[in-house]
Structures are given as C-alpha cells and as structure tokens.
Design a protein around this motif. Structure first.
Motif, mmCIF file in Angstrom:
data_model
loop_
_atom_site.group_PDB
_atom_site.id
_atom_site.type_symbol
_atom_site.label_atom_id
_atom_site.label_comp_id
_atom_site.label_asym_id
_atom_site.label_seq_id
_atom_site.Cartn_x
_atom_site.Cartn_y
_atom_site.Cartn_z
ATOM 1 N N ALA A 129 -6.054 -23.069 1.677
ATOM 2 C CA ALA A 129 -7.119 -22.260 2.272
ATOM 3 C C ALA A 129 -7.048 -22.282 3.794
ATOM 4 C CB ALA A 129 -8.481 -22.764 1.804
ATOM 5 N N CYS A 132 -3.518 -20.255 4.789
ATOM 6 C CA CYS A 132 -3.382 -18.841 4.403
ATOM 7 C C CYS A 132 -4.471 -17.998 5.057
ATOM 8 C CB CYS A 132 -3.396 -18.705 2.889
ATOM 9 S SG CYS A 132 -1.932 -19.406 2.120
ATOM 10 N N CYS A 150 1.980 -22.690 -0.980
ATOM 11 C CA CYS A 150 1.378 -22.116 -2.188
ATOM 12 C C CYS A 150 2.207 -22.448 -3.423
ATOM 13 C CB CYS A 150 1.226 -20.603 -2.044
ATOM 14 S SG CYS A 150 -0.115 -20.073 -0.961
ATOM 15 N N THR A 180 -4.934 -16.985 -2.104
ATOM 16 C CA THR A 180 -4.063 -17.395 -0.992
ATOM 17 C C THR A 180 -2.639 -16.880 -1.138
ATOM 18 O OG1 THR A 180 -3.702 -19.532 -2.096
ATOM 19 C CG2 THR A 180 -5.427 -19.430 -0.426
#
Length: 221
Positions: A129, A132, A150, A180
C-alpha cells in the motif's frame, strides 16, 4: 495559501493541538480530514507526533492516532503501527511511508522489499500500500520494484495454509493486493503486465480473486 498551509499556520499558533484536531478531523463521520493530517505531519516534531499517539491511546481517538502516525519517519515505529487494528491508523502508515519517499524513494524501495518478507500480513499490506502510489512510480526501476514487491507478497499469501486464509488480517492483505497490482502494472505495462498475467494461471482462489479485482480497475482496462 492553500487549505493545508492554512491548517499548518493555525497549528503553529496553538499550544494544544488536540481540541482543534477533534473539531476539524471529520470523525466520527465517513471521511477523515486527510489534508489536516498532512498539515500536522508538515509541522509536528517527533515529540508532538508521539504525544498525539499517546493521547489517542488514552482517549481512544482514532483521528489523533492517524495524525501522529502520518508524522512519523522512524521505520521501527511505522512497522509497529502497521499492525494497528484501526484501518485509518494503518492508512496513516502508508501515508507516512509515501511522505518520506517523496524525498527519498530508494529508502522506501528497500523498506518495501524488507517488509514484503515479514510474516505479519499487515506489515506486508503496508509494504504494497505504501509503495503502490502512482506519484512514486514514475521511473521504470521504481515501477519494476513495485511489481516485484506485489509478486512476492502475493506468493506469500498463496503459500499460507487454508486455516489462515479467513483470518481478518490476511483478508485485509488480500484486499490491498486487489488494487495495488493495477497501480504497479499501469506504471510499467511492458514488464508488469506479463508478470500479472501469469497469475491468471493460478488455481489458488485468493489469487484468482486478486486477478479479477485488478482486471476490473479502469487503469488496467
């Protein structure tokens, strides 16, 4: 002078910030005043940030905690607050990471790599979080690192046993991965899209959900 600057000017003139933050913070309500929280972080000393967090713990006030956390820069403190049960405080951690990354992006890239390997799902959630964010992924190397983070966190989620999947913290991580990926891929389509598309072959139900959620985002279409 913009609203954020106006808030900062008011705060500088106050000895006790808590009453003003309670009045203008927007809680209880559907939306916290994030512009005011950013103004707090603009002018707060580490001691002031810690005091806000302490006051929030004493009185159970989520907005004061949010403001104090956004003002933090210490990675150890941010990691501790990344596992806070209050979602707005966890958002404050992501905001704090992004604020520091505006001045020192390599710091966040390295931290996100480290936190992606943390066993706690909410620390992993903070990694994806925080990183991204479109404004941070303007260069191919930064976007590539976001894709890699990710991918690492998704692989970690897929490796969790079925007994953990319904844990609230794990579901929160899954929800974060549901958007994301699209941010990371949109920043580096040429390299990110093939990595993302390989997820579609997974038979893991949570990975399949993550793929569907991201494919539905406008930035992916």
């Amino acid at each position: 002078m913009g609203r954020r600057q106006e808030y900062a000017a008011v705060l500088r003139a106050l000895d006790d910030w808590a009453p003003y933050l309670r009045e203008h913070g927007g809680l209880p309500g559907p939306r916290a005043n994030l512009e005011l929280a950013q103004a707090v972080a603009d002018v707060a000393t580490p001691e002031r940030a810690a005091a806000l967090i302490d006051d929030a713990g004493t009185y159970g006030e989520e907005y004061l905690a949010l403001c104090g956390v956004v003002a933090l820069t210490d990675p150890a403190l941010l990691r501790a607050h990344a596992t806070d049960p209050r979602w707005r405080v966890r958002e404050g951690v992501a905001m704090a990471l992004q604020r520091r990354a505006d001045a020192d992006l390599p710091w966040l890239l390295d931290l996100a790599d480290d936190w992606a390997g943390d066993p706690h799902p909410l620390v992993q959630r903070a990694a994806v979080a925080g990183l991204c964010e479109p404004r941070l992924l303007k260069t191919p190397p930064a976007a590539a690192r976001a894709v890699a983070v990710c991918a690492a966190v998704t692989a970690s989620l897929a490796a969790r046993p079925a007994s953990e999947r319904r844990n609230e913290d794990v579901r929160t991580l899954r929800k974060a991965l549901g958007y994301t990926w699209s941010v990371a891929v949109a920043a580096d389509k040429a390299n990110g899209l093939p990595v993302f598309e390989r997820l579609a072959a997974s038979t893991d139900p949570d990975v399949a959900w993550i793929v569907r959620e991201n494919r539905g985002k406008a930035r992916m279409r």
